[in-house]
Design a protein around this motif. Structure first.
Motif, mmCIF file in Angstrom:
data_model
loop_
_atom_site.group_PDB
_atom_site.id
_atom_site.type_symbol
_atom_site.label_atom_id
_atom_site.label_comp_id
_atom_site.label_asym_id
_atom_site.label_seq_id
_atom_site.Cartn_x
_atom_site.Cartn_y
_atom_site.Cartn_z
ATOM 1 N N GLN A 37 -2.885 -0.962 -8.029
ATOM 2 C CA GLN A 37 -2.252 -2.643 -8.035
ATOM 3 C C GLN A 37 -1.124 -2.447 -9.383
ATOM 4 N N ASN B 141 5.028 6.398 -3.704
ATOM 5 C CA ASN B 141 5.478 5.341 -4.915
ATOM 6 C C ASN B 141 4.518 6.041 -6.292
ATOM 7 N N PHE B 142 4.730 7.164 -6.014
ATOM 8 C CA PHE B 142 4.228 8.865 -7.311
ATOM 9 C C PHE B 142 3.021 7.926 -7.493
ATOM 10 N N VAL C 153 10.174 1.189 -7.520
ATOM 11 C CA VAL C 153 9.008 0.946 -6.539
ATOM 12 C C VAL C 153 8.225 0.946 -6.343
ATOM 13 N N THR C 154 7.427 -0.031 -5.961
ATOM 14 C CA THR C 154 6.461 -1.095 -6.329
ATOM 15 C C THR C 154 5.640 -1.437 -4.756
ATOM 16 N N THR C 155 4.547 -1.692 -4.265
ATOM 17 C CA THR C 155 3.652 -1.536 -3.239
ATOM 18 C C THR C 155 3.118 -2.962 -2.870
ATOM 19 N N GLU D 297 -0.793 -0.381 -11.619
ATOM 20 C CA GLU D 297 0.551 0.895 -12.088
ATOM 21 C C GLU D 297 0.809 0.876 -11.047
ATOM 22 N N SER D 298 0.925 0.360 -9.898
ATOM 23 C CA SER D 298 2.635 0.256 -8.812
ATOM 24 C C SER D 298 3.491 -0.460 -9.302
ATOM 25 N N LEU D 299 2.615 -1.703 -10.050
ATOM 26 C CA LEU D 299 3.709 -2.496 -10.856
ATOM 27 C C LEU D 299 4.606 -1.917 -11.694
ATOM 28 N N GLY D 300 4.638 -0.905 -12.055
ATOM 29 C CA GLY D 300 5.295 -0.820 -13.262
ATOM 30 C C GLY D 300 4.282 -0.174 -14.387
ATOM 31 N N ARG E 279 9.793 4.695 -11.807
ATOM 32 C CA ARG E 279 8.256 5.002 -11.075
ATOM 33 C C ARG E 279 8.752 3.062 -10.679
ATOM 34 N N ARG E 280 9.294 2.338 -11.827
ATOM 35 C CA ARG E 280 9.971 1.201 -11.266
ATOM 36 C C ARG E 280 10.650 0.659 -10.576
#
Lengths: 237, 243
Positions: free
Chosen positions: A138, B52-53, B83-85, A140-143, B80-81
């Motif tokens: 999560q 989301n890579f 996209v988010t999940t 990582e998903s937030l950048g 990458r930034r």
């Protein structure tokens, strides 16, 4: 029982009168163990995080070495450091200014750093591995970058990381074998609380030995309390 | 139809030599809501992670905006930034609600965003909980925080992995309303994984059915439910597919 009570009374008296010899011993104990803990924390926490967060060849070997290090007897560490730093040892014979000499506080710091480092790194690794992998995903998903990810995971594992530091501190503030071997218990130079307790016990000064034991326990208690209060203030928000 | 944000070509994903996903071709268009439906283990979440890579494909190419990614070619941070999940489990940090919502902005170096956080909290009806520790929240509140944390980033693509599973109707409604608003007002592209065909019908512009790692049908929402091309889709829509 009488010795214990007299020891506690003597401890109170020594603290109340600000005994200069005791103050010197306490300050050296804190300086040596504090510096050793600082060294093992700045190296052990990043290594523990790396081992907990990444997979690389040789990781299991490093982990096995670390776990073995967690059980190192201090006296064996003291002996190893002694042999390394003695005049005929591989480091001692180099005669470099940065290599500490035996029977000096710096040698005691090195020995105690070696004792506490595996504990700090090992418990940090376990704490980091305890963070839910889905949370890491999560983050990582937030950048987050890899460094931001690692710092956030360390923050999430902060209680475990603090425990690792406390365990590291506990292992060195109370050890006697290594500091005795590389420090030599020299008055006004390398005498710390644990070596002083051994000396006073051998001399039959049980009151004074008990007093210093009580002070050592109080120091450990107060340090842990301070860390826990710091944890509460910093993180329970 | 608008430009595709994603174009997947011959994308596969294997775990321990077992193929769990094979997508021959899939376009996801700018500003659409695409629902991914299918039974458990069909590969929906795996596909989302690749979008989301978070995981690279085993083979094939994923074209995102103007860049192509594949095995050994990870997406750079700026892409990458975009996209988010939001995952099924909210996965909040052990901090306050406020700290959770601002977290992604801080990662990007935006420290002065109090007004934005406040507005997002109000939008998700979380303003009274801003100082509360996230781990003391109910499931619905926690998922709203997770959505607020993603929405505040204004992502070009928002991926939702069963975001309302096990939530009460109030929270489901609130989350669906805000997700739709993000799509409508900011033009964000949404990919929604859901087991709930009614939710897919309410939310999506297009629906894709995944079975055993393969795309069976991708169709406009009305056509998907009323006149599916594939008999397996028809069976799924009728609820005859046991999973």
């Amino acid at each position: 029982m009488n010795e214990i009570l007299r020891g506690v009374a003597e401890a109170v008296r020594l603290i109340a009168t600000g005994d200069p010899a005791l103050r010197e011993i306490v300050l050296l104990s804190l300086r040596v163990s504090g510096t050793a803990l600082l060294l093992s924390t700045v190296t052990g926490v990043p290594l523990g995080a790396l081992l907990g967060l990444s997979r690389f060849s040789g990781r299991r070997l490093v982990t096995a070495v670390l776990y073995t290090g967690m059980g190192f007897p201090p006296v064996v560490v003291g002996l190893s450091v002694y042999l390394m730093l003695s005049r005929s040892g591989p480091l001692g014979q180099l005669d470099w200014p940065l290599v500490p000499t035996l029977f000096a506080p710096a040698a005691m710091v090195i020995a105690q750093s070696i004792i506490s480092f595996p504990l700090v790194a090992g418990f940090t690794m376990a704490a980091v591995m305890g963070v839910d992998p889905q949370l890491r995903r999560q983050i990582e998903s937030l950048g987050a970058t890899r460094v931001q990810n690692a710092l956030t995971v360390l923050s999430e594992a902060r209680v475990g990381v603090l425990v690792s530091i406390i365990a590291g501190f506990g292992s060195i503030i109370s050890e006697v074998g290594a500091v005795m071997m590389v420090g030599g218990n020299i008055e006004h130079r390398t005498r710390v609380l644990t070596t002083a307790i051994v000396l006073e016990t051998r001399k039959g000064n049980f009151d004074l030995a008990m007093a210093m034991g009580a002070i050592l326990l109080s120091l450990a208690f107060l340090t842990n309390l301070a860390v826990l209060l710091f944890q509460g203030r910093m993180f329970d928000r | 139809m608008s430009e595709p944000v994603y174009r997947l070509q011959e994308v596969t994903k294997d775990y321990d030599g077992r193929r769990v996903l094979q997508v021959d071709h899939l376009d996801i268009f700018q500003g659409e809501i695409l629902a991914l439906v299918g039974p458990s283990g069909a590969g929906k979440s795996t596909l989302l992670r690749m979008l989301n890579f978070l995981e690279p494909p085993t083979s094939g190419q994923i074209r995102f905006l103007d860049s192509e990614f594949g095995p050994g070619r990870p997406a750079p941070l700026p892409l990458r930034r975009k996209v988010t999940t939001v995952f099924q489990r909210p996965m909040l940090l052990n901090r306050s609600v406020w700290a959770n919502v601002i977290y992604g902005l801080r990662l990007r170096g935006h420290s002065n965003s109090a007004h934005l956080v406040q507005a997002t909290l109000e939008q998700m009806r979380l303003e009274d909980l801003s100082r509360q520790r996230a781990r003391t929240l109910s499931g619905g509140e926690a998922q709203r925080v997770a959505l607020a944390r993603a929405m505040i980033l204004r992502p070009e693509v928002l991926l939702l992995d069963e975001p309302t599973a096990n939530l009460d109707p109030y929270n489901v409604g609130l989350i669906e309303e805000n997700v739709k608003r993000l799509n409508r007002e900011l033009g964000a592209t949404l990919v929604l994984v859901t087991h709930n065909v009614f939710q897919a019908r309410r939310m999506a512009h297009r629906v894709a059915l995944l079975l055993e790692g393969r795309l069976v049908e991708v169709n406009q929402v009305d056509a998907f439910f009323q006149s599916p091309r594939d008999p397996r889709t028809a069976a799924f829509v009728r609820g005859e597919m046991v999973y």
